[in-house]
Design a protein around this motif. Structure first.
Motif, PDB file in Angstrom:
ATOM      1  N   ARG A 116       0.864  -1.122  -0.068  1.00 57.32           N
ATOM      2  CA  ARG A 116       0.088  -0.125  -0.162  1.00 57.32           C
ATOM      3  C   ARG A 116       0.984   1.454   0.037  1.00 57.32           C
ATOM      4  NH1 ARG A 116      -2.072   0.355   5.337  1.00 57.32           N
ATOM      5  NH2 ARG A 116      -0.946   2.236   5.666  1.00 57.32           N
ATOM      6  N   VAL A 117       1.954   1.372   0.699  1.00 59.94           N
ATOM      7  CA  VAL A 117       2.724   2.619   1.066  1.00 59.94           C
ATOM      8  C   VAL A 117       3.554   2.479  -0.380  1.00 59.94           C
ATOM      9  CG1 VAL A 117       4.893   3.544   1.993  1.00 59.94           C
ATOM     10  CG2 VAL A 117       2.759   2.470   3.490  1.00 59.94           C
ATOM     11  N   ALA A 118       4.060   1.482  -0.925  1.00 60.85           N
ATOM     12  CA  ALA A 118       4.637   1.670  -2.132  1.00 60.85           C
ATOM     13  C   ALA A 118       3.698   2.178  -3.404  1.00 60.85           C
ATOM     14  CB  ALA A 118       5.246   0.172  -2.690  1.00 60.85           C
ATOM     15  N   LEU A 119       2.620   1.515  -3.437  1.00 60.53           N
ATOM     16  CA  LEU A 119       1.555   1.920  -4.370  1.00 60.53           C
ATOM     17  C   LEU A 119       1.199   3.525  -4.259  1.00 60.53           C
ATOM     18  CD1 LEU A 119      -0.451   1.491  -6.817  1.00 60.53           C
ATOM     19  CD2 LEU A 119      -2.053   0.846  -5.037  1.00 60.53           C
TER      20      LEU A 119
ATOM     21  N   TRP B 167       2.073   6.755  -6.760  1.00 62.44           N
ATOM     22  CA  TRP B 167       1.232   7.926  -7.213  1.00 62.44           C
ATOM     23  C   TRP B 167       1.459   9.226  -6.801  1.00 62.44           C
ATOM     24  CZ3 TRP B 167      -2.210   7.287 -10.732  1.00 62.44           C
ATOM     25  CH2 TRP B 167      -3.141   6.057 -11.007  1.00 62.44           C
ATOM     26  N   VAL B 168       1.896   9.517  -5.719  1.00 66.09           N
ATOM     27  CA  VAL B 168       2.480  10.748  -5.257  1.00 66.09           C
ATOM     28  C   VAL B 168       3.727  11.304  -6.225  1.00 66.09           C
ATOM     29  CG1 VAL B 168       3.775  11.943  -3.448  1.00 66.09           C
ATOM     30  CG2 VAL B 168       1.716  10.530  -3.058  1.00 66.09           C
ATOM     31  N   SER B 169       4.705  10.356  -6.508  1.00 59.92           N
ATOM     32  CA  SER B 169       5.808  10.489  -7.420  1.00 59.92           C
ATOM     33  C   SER B 169       5.336  10.943  -8.959  1.00 59.92           C
ATOM     34  CB  SER B 169       6.876   9.783  -7.306  1.00 59.92           C
ATOM     35  OG  SER B 169       6.371   8.394  -7.972  1.00 59.92           O
ATOM     36  N   HIS B 170       4.061  10.299  -9.218  1.00 57.86           N
ATOM     37  CA  HIS B 170       3.747  10.367 -10.458  1.00 57.86           C
ATOM     38  C   HIS B 170       3.271  11.816 -10.702  1.00 57.86           C
ATOM     39  CE1 HIS B 170       1.876   8.278 -14.089  1.00 57.86           C
ATOM     40  NE2 HIS B 170       2.879   7.514 -13.835  1.00 57.86           N
ATOM     41  N   ALA B 171       2.399  12.362  -9.584  1.00 57.42           N
ATOM     42  CA  ALA B 171       2.100  13.586  -9.595  1.00 57.42           C
ATOM     43  C   ALA B 171       2.962  14.746  -9.588  1.00 57.42           C
ATOM     44  CB  ALA B 171       0.963  13.687  -8.298  1.00 57.42           C
ATOM     45  N   LEU B 172       4.121  14.538  -8.609  1.00 57.37           N
ATOM     46  CA  LEU B 172       4.914  15.562  -8.136  1.00 57.37           C
ATOM     47  C   LEU B 172       5.953  15.764  -9.801  1.00 57.37           C
ATOM     48  CD1 LEU B 172       5.971  15.003  -4.636  1.00 57.37           C
ATOM     49  CD2 LEU B 172       4.390  16.650  -5.539  1.00 57.37           C
ATOM     50  N   ILE B 173       6.437  14.705 -10.399  1.00 59.42           N
ATOM     51  CA  ILE B 173       7.235  14.717 -11.470  1.00 59.42           C
ATOM     52  C   ILE B 173       6.301  15.691 -12.411  1.00 59.42           C
ATOM     53  CG2 ILE B 173       6.406  12.698 -12.850  1.00 59.42           C
ATOM     54  CD1 ILE B 173       9.438  12.396 -13.696  1.00 59.42           C
TER      55      ILE B 173
ATOM     56  N   GLY C 126       9.497   7.054 -25.730  1.00 60.24           N
ATOM     57  CA  GLY C 126       8.158   7.341 -25.533  1.00 60.24           C
ATOM     58  C   GLY C 126       7.357   6.611 -24.452  1.00 60.24           C
ATOM     59  N   GLY C 127       8.286   5.702 -23.684  1.00 60.94           N
ATOM     60  CA  GLY C 127       7.818   4.973 -22.485  1.00 60.94           C
ATOM     61  C   GLY C 127       6.937   3.975 -22.902  1.00 60.94           C
ATOM     62  N   GLY C 128       7.135   2.660 -22.578  1.00 57.51           N
ATOM     63  CA  GLY C 128       6.179   1.535 -22.930  1.00 57.51           C
ATOM     64  C   GLY C 128       4.952   1.263 -21.953  1.00 57.51           C
ATOM     65  N   TRP C 129       4.408   0.406 -22.075  1.00 58.90           N
ATOM     66  CA  TRP C 129       3.139   0.191 -21.112  1.00 58.90           C
ATOM     67  C   TRP C 129       3.379  -0.711 -19.815  1.00 58.90           C
ATOM     68  CZ3 TRP C 129       1.127  -4.820 -20.630  1.00 58.90           C
ATOM     69  CH2 TRP C 129       1.542  -5.719 -21.769  1.00 58.90           C
ATOM     70  N   GLU C 130       4.427  -1.027 -19.701  1.00 63.20           N
ATOM     71  CA  GLU C 130       4.738  -1.965 -18.584  1.00 63.20           C
ATOM     72  C   GLU C 130       4.452  -1.240 -16.981  1.00 63.20           C
ATOM     73  OE1 GLU C 130       8.606  -3.048 -17.060  1.00 63.20           O
ATOM     74  OE2 GLU C 130       9.617  -1.700 -18.556  1.00 63.20           O
ATOM     75  N   TYR C 131       4.935   0.010 -16.917  1.00 66.77           N
ATOM     76  CA  TYR C 131       4.864   0.592 -16.019  1.00 66.77           C
ATOM     77  C   TYR C 131       3.393   0.947 -15.625  1.00 66.77           C
ATOM     78  CZ  TYR C 131       5.316   4.363 -12.298  1.00 66.77           C
ATOM     79  OH  TYR C 131       5.057   5.174 -11.200  1.00 66.77           O
ATOM     80  N   PRO C 132       2.325   1.472 -16.394  1.00 70.60           N
ATOM     81  CA  PRO C 132       1.175   1.869 -16.183  1.00 70.60           C
ATOM     82  C   PRO C 132       0.303   0.615 -15.926  1.00 70.60           C
ATOM     83  CG  PRO C 132       1.751   3.151 -17.894  1.00 70.60           C
ATOM     84  CD  PRO C 132       2.769   2.149 -17.636  1.00 70.60           C
ATOM     85  N   ALA C 133       0.637  -0.550 -16.701  1.00 67.95           N
ATOM     86  CA  ALA C 133      -0.022  -1.929 -16.257  1.00 67.95           C
ATOM     87  C   ALA C 133       0.105  -2.412 -14.948  1.00 67.95           C
ATOM     88  CB  ALA C 133       0.469  -2.982 -17.465  1.00 67.95           C
ATOM     89  N   PHE C 134       1.530  -2.457 -14.622  1.00 67.87           N
ATOM     90  CA  PHE C 134       1.854  -2.876 -13.474  1.00 67.87           C
ATOM     91  C   PHE C 134       1.213  -1.884 -12.198  1.00 67.87           C
ATOM     92  CE2 PHE C 134       4.575  -2.884  -9.408  1.00 67.87           C
ATOM     93  CZ  PHE C 134       4.681  -4.162  -9.336  1.00 67.87           C
ATOM     94  N   LEU C 135       1.161  -0.535 -12.392  1.00 68.99           N
ATOM     95  CA  LEU C 135       0.391   0.165 -11.214  1.00 68.99           C
ATOM     96  C   LEU C 135      -0.965  -0.123 -11.409  1.00 68.99           C
ATOM     97  CD1 LEU C 135       2.093   3.649 -11.452  1.00 68.99           C
ATOM     98  CD2 LEU C 135       2.418   1.829  -9.753  1.00 68.99           C
ATOM     99  N   ILE C 136      -1.813  -0.350 -12.298  1.00 64.55           N
ATOM    100  CA  ILE C 136      -3.114  -0.984 -12.539  1.00 64.55           C
ATOM    101  C   ILE C 136      -3.249  -2.179 -11.637  1.00 64.55           C
ATOM    102  CG2 ILE C 136      -5.069  -1.790 -13.995  1.00 64.55           C
ATOM    103  CD1 ILE C 136      -4.159   0.314 -16.074  1.00 64.55           C
ATOM    104  N   ILE C 137      -2.491  -3.231 -11.791  1.00 65.63           N
ATOM    105  CA  ILE C 137      -2.518  -4.386 -11.369  1.00 65.63           C
ATOM    106  C   ILE C 137      -2.226  -4.558  -9.766  1.00 65.63           C
ATOM    107  CG2 ILE C 137      -1.509  -6.841 -11.039  1.00 65.63           C
ATOM    108  CD1 ILE C 137      -0.838  -6.532 -14.262  1.00 65.63           C
ATOM    109  N   VAL C 138      -1.473  -3.601  -9.333  1.00 63.72           N
ATOM    110  CA  VAL C 138      -1.142  -3.453  -7.904  1.00 63.72           C
ATOM    111  C   VAL C 138      -2.531  -2.719  -7.071  1.00 63.72           C
ATOM    112  CG1 VAL C 138       0.354  -2.132  -6.196  1.00 63.72           C
ATOM    113  CG2 VAL C 138       1.378  -3.422  -8.194  1.00 63.72           C
ATOM    114  N   SER C 139      -2.863  -1.679  -7.943  1.00 63.60           N
ATOM    115  CA  SER C 139      -4.160  -1.057  -7.514  1.00 63.60           C
ATOM    116  C   SER C 139      -5.379  -2.087  -7.530  1.00 63.60           C
ATOM    117  CB  SER C 139      -4.521   0.026  -8.538  1.00 63.60           C
ATOM    118  OG  SER C 139      -3.692   1.218  -8.523  1.00 63.60           O
ATOM    119  N   VAL C 140      -5.364  -2.854  -8.262  1.00 66.12           N
ATOM    120  CA  VAL C 140      -6.409  -4.067  -8.080  1.00 66.12           C
ATOM    121  C   VAL C 140      -6.180  -4.756  -6.798  1.00 66.12           C
ATOM    122  CG1 VAL C 140      -7.412  -6.263  -8.995  1.00 66.12           C
ATOM    123  CG2 VAL C 140      -7.058  -3.881 -10.666  1.00 66.12           C
TER     124      VAL C 140
END
Length: 140
Positions: free
Chosen positions: A15-18, A22-28, A101-115
């Protein structure tokens, strides 16, 4: 088999890592790209630029709520559409996020961890745990 003694601490770390991601995604977006820069990026990929500040706010506030364990299960679910938007932008760039341009592994991983957080719960040290109508008891 789930170890009921240690599982709450593992979920706490997840939970803390997720929430931290999200916080780092916003701050960048806010600190590095700036709001106007992120708005321009959104417009460049075919999304409304006016969503820049709301997206940054949702990611920041949602991440902090997840870290604190305030309705983290529901917040994790509510953030998935934001990351689906990011996934839609990156899916054409290949799998690895290190691709141009950045692939889709990172967004997919965050979606899975959110689930996973939504399904498994907040874990230890949550300030306001979610309450769902049906909570099956695990065998000990």
């Amino acid at each position: 088999m789930i170890d009921l003694r240690t599982a709450p601490y593992g979920l706490f770390l997840l939970r803390v890592a997720l929430g931290g991601m999200w916080v780092s995604h916003a701050l960048i977006k806010y600190v590095v790209f700036t709001v106007p820069g992120f708005a321009g990026y959104l417009a460049n990929v075919g999304m409304p630029g006016f969503l820049a500040l709301p997206v940054i706010g949702v990611e920041l506030i949602g991440g902090l709520l997840i870290i604190a364990g305030v309705y983290a299960r529901q917040v994790a679910l509510l953030l998935i559409p934001v990351m689906l938007g990011a996934l839609s932008v990156h899916v054409g760039n290949g799998f690895l996020f290190s691709s141009a341009g950045g692939g889709w592994e990172y967004p997919a991983f965050l979606i899975i961890v959110s689930v996973v957080v939504a399904l498994a719960g907040e874990g230890a040290f949550a300030l306001k745990a979610a309450s769902f109508a049906h909570r099956p008891q695990l065998a000990r």
